[in-house]
Design an enzyme around this catalytic site. Structure first.
Site, PDB file in Angstrom:
ATOM      1  N   LYS A  20       2.033   7.033 -21.240  1.00  0.00           N
ATOM      2  CA  LYS A  20       3.157   6.973 -20.293  1.00  0.00           C
ATOM      3  C   LYS A  20       3.997   5.711 -20.513  1.00  0.00           C
ATOM      4  O   LYS A  20       5.220   5.763 -20.542  1.00  0.00           O
ATOM      5  CB  LYS A  20       2.650   6.993 -18.837  1.00  0.00           C
ATOM      6  CG  LYS A  20       1.830   8.202 -18.476  1.00  0.00           C
ATOM      7  CD  LYS A  20       1.432   8.217 -17.006  1.00  0.00           C
ATOM      8  CE  LYS A  20       0.502   7.103 -16.579  1.00  0.00           C
ATOM      9  NZ  LYS A  20      -0.857   7.192 -17.163  1.00  0.00           N
ATOM     10  N   ARG A  76       0.232   8.483  -7.817  1.00  0.00           N
ATOM     11  CA  ARG A  76      -1.112   8.673  -8.360  1.00  0.00           C
ATOM     12  C   ARG A  76      -1.964   9.542  -7.438  1.00  0.00           C
ATOM     13  O   ARG A  76      -3.078   9.876  -7.803  1.00  0.00           O
ATOM     14  CB  ARG A  76      -1.839   7.337  -8.383  1.00  0.00           C
ATOM     15  CG  ARG A  76      -1.788   6.388  -9.559  1.00  0.00           C
ATOM     16  CD  ARG A  76      -2.257   6.833 -10.867  1.00  0.00           C
ATOM     17  NE  ARG A  76      -3.048   5.878 -11.610  1.00  0.00           N
ATOM     18  CZ  ARG A  76      -2.578   4.868 -12.345  1.00  0.00           C
ATOM     19  NH1 ARG A  76      -1.302   4.641 -12.415  1.00  0.00           N
ATOM     20  NH2 ARG A  76      -3.403   4.092 -13.004  1.00  0.00           N
ATOM     21  N   ARG A 105      -7.979  -5.501 -21.490  1.00  0.00           N
ATOM     22  CA  ARG A 105      -7.879  -5.543 -20.029  1.00  0.00           C
ATOM     23  C   ARG A 105      -9.253  -5.398 -19.396  1.00  0.00           C
ATOM     24  O   ARG A 105     -10.115  -4.698 -19.921  1.00  0.00           O
ATOM     25  CB  ARG A 105      -6.983  -4.394 -19.543  1.00  0.00           C
ATOM     26  CG  ARG A 105      -5.518  -4.738 -19.620  1.00  0.00           C
ATOM     27  CD  ARG A 105      -4.594  -3.562 -19.435  1.00  0.00           C
ATOM     28  NE  ARG A 105      -4.997  -2.605 -18.430  1.00  0.00           N
ATOM     29  CZ  ARG A 105      -4.292  -1.494 -18.155  1.00  0.00           C
ATOM     30  NH1 ARG A 105      -3.172  -1.235 -18.811  1.00  0.00           N
ATOM     31  NH2 ARG A 105      -4.702  -0.650 -17.246  1.00  0.00           N
ATOM     32  N   ARG A 143     -12.024   5.328 -14.359  1.00  0.00           N
ATOM     33  CA  ARG A 143     -10.588   5.620 -14.217  1.00  0.00           C
ATOM     34  C   ARG A 143     -10.291   7.080 -14.549  1.00  0.00           C
ATOM     35  O   ARG A 143      -9.445   7.697 -13.924  1.00  0.00           O
ATOM     36  CB  ARG A 143      -9.759   4.704 -15.130  1.00  0.00           C
ATOM     37  CG  ARG A 143      -9.622   3.300 -14.566  1.00  0.00           C
ATOM     38  CD  ARG A 143      -9.151   2.331 -15.612  1.00  0.00           C
ATOM     39  NE  ARG A 143      -7.755   2.498 -15.944  1.00  0.00           N
ATOM     40  CZ  ARG A 143      -7.211   2.091 -17.101  1.00  0.00           C
ATOM     41  NH1 ARG A 143      -7.962   1.520 -18.017  1.00  0.00           N
ATOM     42  NH2 ARG A 143      -5.944   2.260 -17.319  1.00  0.00           N
TER      43      ARG A 143
HETATM   44  P1  AMP Z   1      -2.278   1.564 -15.017  1.00  0.00           P
HETATM   45  O1  AMP Z   1      -1.829   0.430 -15.862  1.00  0.00           O
HETATM   46  O2  AMP Z   1      -1.128   2.448 -14.555  1.00  0.00           O
HETATM   47  O3  AMP Z   1      -3.391   2.363 -15.616  1.00  0.00           O
HETATM   48  O4  AMP Z   1      -2.853   0.926 -13.662  1.00  0.00           O
HETATM   49  C1  AMP Z   1      -3.936   0.022 -13.685  1.00  0.00           C
HETATM   50  C2  AMP Z   1      -4.629   0.020 -12.325  1.00  0.00           C
HETATM   51  O5  AMP Z   1      -3.693  -0.359 -11.297  1.00  0.00           O
HETATM   52  C3  AMP Z   1      -5.163   1.386 -11.869  1.00  0.00           C
HETATM   53  O6  AMP Z   1      -6.446   1.658 -12.404  1.00  0.00           O
HETATM   54  C4  AMP Z   1      -5.189   1.189 -10.358  1.00  0.00           C
HETATM   55  O7  AMP Z   1      -6.270   0.367  -9.955  1.00  0.00           O
HETATM   56  C5  AMP Z   1      -3.922   0.386 -10.101  1.00  0.00           C
HETATM   57  N1  AMP Z   1      -2.740   1.264  -9.867  1.00  0.00           N
HETATM   58  C6  AMP Z   1      -1.632   1.381 -10.657  1.00  0.00           C
HETATM   59  N2  AMP Z   1      -0.753   2.248 -10.116  1.00  0.00           N
HETATM   60  C7  AMP Z   1      -1.331   2.697  -8.971  1.00  0.00           C
HETATM   61  C8  AMP Z   1      -0.931   3.632  -7.979  1.00  0.00           C
HETATM   62  N3  AMP Z   1       0.236   4.295  -8.043  1.00  0.00           N
HETATM   63  N4  AMP Z   1      -1.777   3.843  -6.930  1.00  0.00           N
HETATM   64  C9  AMP Z   1      -2.953   3.187  -6.831  1.00  0.00           C
HETATM   65  N5  AMP Z   1      -3.391   2.305  -7.741  1.00  0.00           N
HETATM   66  C10 AMP Z   1      -2.597   2.060  -8.805  1.00  0.00           C
END
Ligand code: AMP
Length: 215
Positions: free
Chosen positions: A13, A88, A162, A173
């Site tokens: 994404k 999400r 990370r 996740r």
């Molecule tokens: P990502 O980089 O989008 O995979 O996000 C990393 C982490 O941030 C996720 O595993 C969640 O803990 C948190 N996160 C990001 N976006 C959201 C969202 N829209 N709702 C809830 N948690 C989020």
């Protein structure tokens, strides 16, 4: 363009969003990047979000909705936006629908990036990210390492794995994605906004999106 990018963690994404921003000046809005920036800066938001993120859990909806309500009203969103990692959950999608109706903004579509689970697992365990919150450039130890090992090509900051990209957190996740986020595919199908793409490469996805939007 005004798009939602759906797909499991590691589906691409962020990479697709970055390519799309170059087409028409639409901005990438990544809730993950915003949260990681807040954790690094040690803000209240970051302190509240960190433990959830490290475990691979979602941050509570009310925190995310507070961020997005403000973010969508910033002037740079007027040219368009690419939502990367938001919504999400179904409650986030419902809330987004309300926010956009209030702001009189119409979405073009919700693009679902389909990628097999083995590919996702391989990508996430080999992914590395620039730790500078303002950069967050993405590398891959196998397919796209930084020119100097461990150092970002763009800003020179350390390139790291990370905390939520250990095997345990990744597996968590992906489970969270299946439980809470995958139902959004049905949600946007019902809304008549879903565009499903086989996301073999980010260039293919960008071309499919351009074709669909008639660009
Ligand atoms: P990502 O980089 O989008 O995979 O996000 C990393 C982490 O941030 C996720 O595993 C969640 O803990 C948190 N996160 C990001 N976006 C959201 C969202 N829209 N709702 C809830 N948690 C989020």
């Amino acid at each position: 363009m005004r798009l939602i990018l759906l797909g499991a963690p590691g589906a691409g994404k962020g990479t697709v969003a970055k390519l799309l921003t170059k087409l028409d000046g639409s901005v990438q809005i990544s809730t993950g990047d915003i949260l990681r920036g807040a954790v690094q800066a040690g803000t209240d938001l970051g302190k509240q979000a960190k433990a959830y993120m490290d475990r691979g859990d979602l941050v509570p909806d009310d925190l995310i909705l507070g961020i997005m309500e403000k973010r969508l009203q910033e002037p740079d969103c007027q040219k368009g936006f690419l939502l990367d990692g938001f919504p999400r959950t179904i409650p986030q999608a419902e809330a987004l629908k309300g926010m956009l109706a209030k702001l009189k903004i119409r979405l073009d579509m919700a693009v679902n990036l389909n990628v097999p689970r083995e590919v996702i697992l391989d990508r996430l365990t080999t992914r590395r990210t620039c730790e500078n919150p303002k950069c967050q450039a993405i590398y891959n130890v196998k397919s796209m390492p930084p020119k100097v090992a461990g150092k970002c090509d763009k800003c020179g900051s350390p390139v790291v794995q990370r905390a939520d990209e250990t095997e345990e957190a990744i597996s968590k996740r992906l489970d969270t994605y299946n439980d809470k986020t995958a139902p959004l595919i049905g949600f946007y199908k019902k809304e008549g906004l879903l565009f499903d793409v086989n996301a073999t490469s980010s260039d293919v996805v960008v071309n499919e999106i351009k074709k669909k939007l008639g660009q």
